[in-house]
Scaffold this active site. Structure first.
Site, mmCIF file in Angstrom:
data_model
loop_
_atom_site.group_PDB
_atom_site.id
_atom_site.type_symbol
_atom_site.label_atom_id
_atom_site.label_comp_id
_atom_site.label_asym_id
_atom_site.label_seq_id
_atom_site.Cartn_x
_atom_site.Cartn_y
_atom_site.Cartn_z
ATOM 1 N N SER A 578 22.335 19.733 21.518
ATOM 2 C CA SER A 578 22.822 18.666 20.187
ATOM 3 C C SER A 578 22.356 18.334 19.632
ATOM 4 O O SER A 578 21.217 19.016 18.992
ATOM 5 C CB SER A 578 23.108 17.139 21.064
ATOM 6 O OG SER A 578 21.458 16.488 20.470
ATOM 7 N N TYR A 591 16.391 9.866 21.338
ATOM 8 C CA TYR A 591 16.976 10.494 22.026
ATOM 9 C C TYR A 591 16.442 11.995 21.005
ATOM 10 O O TYR A 591 16.434 12.882 21.573
ATOM 11 C CB TYR A 591 18.117 9.724 20.945
ATOM 12 C CG TYR A 591 19.115 10.815 21.531
ATOM 13 C CD1 TYR A 591 20.136 10.888 22.809
ATOM 14 C CD2 TYR A 591 19.784 11.792 20.379
ATOM 15 C CE1 TYR A 591 21.399 11.416 23.106
ATOM 16 C CE2 TYR A 591 21.418 13.259 20.481
ATOM 17 C CZ TYR A 591 21.407 12.671 22.431
ATOM 18 O OH TYR A 591 22.603 13.269 22.401
ATOM 19 N N LYS A 595 15.861 15.169 22.570
ATOM 20 C CA LYS A 595 15.990 16.320 22.801
ATOM 21 C C LYS A 595 15.233 17.473 22.166
ATOM 22 O O LYS A 595 15.576 19.464 22.573
ATOM 23 C CB LYS A 595 17.304 16.719 22.047
ATOM 24 C CG LYS A 595 18.387 15.537 22.749
ATOM 25 C CD LYS A 595 19.053 15.873 23.722
ATOM 26 C CE LYS A 595 20.928 15.388 24.581
ATOM 27 N NZ LYS A 595 21.389 16.196 25.430
#
Length: 699
Positions: A578, A591, A595
């Site tokens: 992402s 988050y 990632k």
């Protein structure tokens, strides 16, 4: 070995009120299904049926037709369009032909077709020359047992068991030679005959209609089975057990070690899919003293050569031995088997004949089971059923006299028989031309919805066998069933909790046991972000995101790479990281950092695994139409005090292409491309699917 009920003792499967003559082809279809549903009579893809019909008059008068099962069809599932229609007046020329090459025969039969349909099978001349209205040909275990013995014994037993009701036919190659031989015997077939026992080739039964043909075939098979049961009673035909069977846990460990090695060594240049049969009855057979010698004598029929190969490989394993030693033993033995095959090939091959790529389809591993290899799971399962039938025929034949198959030179001729080899080569060519990932095995983690679900379908559509894995096992099973409706036997579901090592071990073990190995991992498991400023974020928030996006992903990559290394076929690992891996977002430290950590881990993996031919790449996907992203949009909209529509519009306006929600299938298709040979020279890369966000351009 477990068996279905004896065919002869089953009730007749023809309802008393069924008017089979209302449409004789319906009767033939019903007969075909009855035979195809019983693996003791016909293994999948084998056998054939026919009927002779008079078509309605046309300007040239009535047309006498032969309607026969077409090439490449299956008696279990055949419908009206699975039969070939040929003109009997045109086929009559077969009676005068003294010789006919394979190519000439196929051209001749194609010229006899009355309408479009499947190509005529190589058994069509036999059905044409026999004068009976309805004919069924099976490769049943009973007849294989009776006719895979010395010729004099088989001929004598057919006479003793059936008298004038059965005709014994010595072995010649199927196709025109067999039809020609039978044609010369027609005037010697008594009126009382109801069938033929063909040496090393199965049974032919006939009747005035489909029910009579079926009843006669069951009667023949039942009488042979009754005789065989008497011969087997009280005898240990295969010898006493001399190989111990390891406990189930050790068998599973061995399987997870051995199957990828077998798949790798049999999977060049064309990969294979494996099936393992570790039924207790199979393990008992493989443990018997005489089996290693008996299996070297051959198969059940020439058709079994096509589905199960010339001879099985035999693997002696060492239960309890360290993994490295077991793997080395397997490689050594398969290498020796390959050398033996090449010596056999050299004895008979012409100057331009190359060894077969699919030279071994069955591997027997005492203590582990029967391993079968084919282009797909269904073919591997068929090979297993064919070899089970062969094992039972071997034992039965030894109870009668001595199991014997056709001479080695005839085996070679049939293995290289153009009409059959052409079908295999044409299928390989079609797969290469139309599919990106034929014969590949893929695990999709996070496959229950969104990107993972779309990717699982894309992988299957491109020819792959797929394990759909998700935290919710029921959801994974549901997705797998949905996709498998279009791609039968190629998609399975499995639960996985990437936070638990035991769960990951179970997932990759399931993949190996189901399909034999692994070619691609697509990791797209994800959690919705918990938005919090760095001053307020909790340790558990960080840990929760890391467990799924980083720790679980790295653990999955490591397990996938270990399997790929054992195979030695290379592989591809793709993960969805992402935009957050590249672009910092406010209140997204948990988050985004997880990632970014995954992206760095993928780069490290690319460096470490490149020498094994394993490629590692990432996908940066944003604004994808998934439940996870839409939940993200709602949370962002709430935090900003705007509507969901306004939040989506802000996302659309910031990308260069003006893209709104991007379909999940776009990401799935990119994952397929990264796994394919189209990207065979790409590793350590990140590809973007976001409509064009300048701040997310990889630098």
């Amino acid at each position: 070995m477990p068996t279905q009920s004896t065919p002869a003792t089953r009730p007749d499967s023809w309802p008393a009120d069924q008017a089979v003559e209302a449409d004789p082809l319906d009767g033939l279809i019903h007969l075909s299904h009855l035979l195809g549903d019983d693996v003791r009579l016909v293994q999948p893809g084998g056998g054939n049926t026919s009927i002779k019909l008079t078509l309605p008059a046309d300007p040239g008068g009535p047309v006498e037709a032969l309607v026969v099962k077409g090439s490449g069809t299956d008696l279990r599932t055949i419908g009206r369009d699975g039969f070939t229609w040929l003109g009997r007046s045109r086929l009559a020329a077969l009676r005068q032909a003294e010789s006919m090459s394979d190519a000439e025969m196929m051209r001749f039969m194609a010229g006899c077709m009355l309408k479009e349909g499947p190509a005529p099978s190589v058994e069509t001349p036999l059905h044409s020359l026999l004068p009976y209205r309805v004919i069924a040909h099976t490769h049943d275990i009973a007849t294989m047992s009776l006719t895979n013995v010395p010729d004099a014994t088989a001929k004598r037993l057919v006479g003793e068991l059936f008298g004038g009701e059965m005709v014994y036919v010595p072995y010649v190659r199927p196709g025109f030679p067999l039809a020609r031989l039978v044609s010369g015997m027609l005037d010697r077939i008594p009126d009382s005959a109801i069938g033929m026992a063909m040496a090393h080739h199965g049974l032919v039964a006939w009747g005035r209609d489909a029910p009579e043909c079926h009843a006669r075939l069951l009667n023949i098979v039942g009488r042979i089975e009754e005789y065989l049961a008497g011969r087997r009673q009280g005898r240990v035909v295969l010898g006493p057990p001399v190989r111990p069977t390891p406990p189930r846990e050790e068998r599973r460990r061995l399987a997870e070690l051995v199957l990828p090695v077998v798949r790798g060594m049999l999977g060049t240049p064309e990969r294979v899919i494996l099936h393992i049969d570790d039924d207790e009855s199979i393990l008992a057979i493989l443990a018997a003293q005489r089996v290693p010698e008996l299996i070297r004598r051959g198969m059940g029929t020439p058709e079994h050569l096509l589905r199960a190969g010339r001879l099985p490989l035999w693997l002696e394993l060492e239960p309890g031995a360290p993994a490295d030693r077991v793997i080395a033993q397997v490689r050594t033995q398969i290498t020796a088997g390959r050398a033996e095959y090449e010596a056999y090939h050299g004895r008979y091959a012409g100057p331009d004949e190359r060894p077969l790529d699919d030279w071994a389809k069955v591997v027997l591993a005492p203590g582990l089971g029967v391993i079968t290899a084919f282009a797909d799971k269904r073919g591997a399962e068929t090979a297993n059923l064919c070899y089970r039938a062969t094992l039972e025929a071997i034992a039965n034949a030894e109870a009668i006299d001595r199991f014997e198959f056709i001479p080695e030179a005839d085996v070679f001729e049939f293995e290289h028989w153009p009409p059959e080899r052409r079908k295999i080569e044409e299928q390989i060519a079609r797969d290469r031309a139309t599919k990106l990932l034929p014969r590949r095995v893929v695990v999709v983690i996070g496959g229950g919805s969104g990107i993972g679900k779309a990717a699982a379908r894309s992988f299957a559509a491109e020819g792959a066998h797929v394990v759909v894995a998700d935290l919710d096992g029921d959801v994974a099973d549901g997705v797998a069933r949905e996709i498998a409706g279009d791609y039968p036997r190629r998609v399975v579901g499995a639960p996985v909790d990437v936070r638990a090592d035991a769960s990951l071990d179970a997932l990759f073990g399931r993949c190996v046991l189901e399909f034999g190995g692994l070619d691609c991992l697509f990791y797209t498991a994800g959690l919705a972000p918990r938005f919090a400023p760095i001053t307020d974020v909790r340790r558990e928030d960080l840990q929760h995101q890391l467990e799924v996006h980083y720790l679980g992903a790295v653990a999955a990559v490591g397990r996938a790479a270990q399997i790929m290394r054992r195979q030695g076929l290379g592989g591809s690992i793709v993960a969805s990281v992402s935009k957050a891996a590249l672009v910092p977002g406010r209140q997204a430290v948990a988050y985004g950092a997880s990632k970014a950590a995954l992206l760095q881990a993928l780069r490290v993996a690319a460096m470490e695994l490149g020498e094994d031919g394993i490629r590692v790449n990432a996908i940066n996907a944003d604004q994808i139409d998934t439940p996870l992203f839409l939940n993200f949009v709602r949370e962002r909209a709430a935090s900003r005090g705007v509507s969901v529509e306004e939040q989506l519009e802000s996302y659309r306006s910031r990308n260069l292409l003006g893209a709104s929600l991007i379909p999940a299938e776009v990401v799935g298709d990119l994952a397929v491309l990264l796994a394919s040979d189209r990207f065979r020279f790409t590793t350590g890369d990140i590809l973007t699917v976001d409509g064009g966000l300048p701040e997310a351009f990889p630098r």
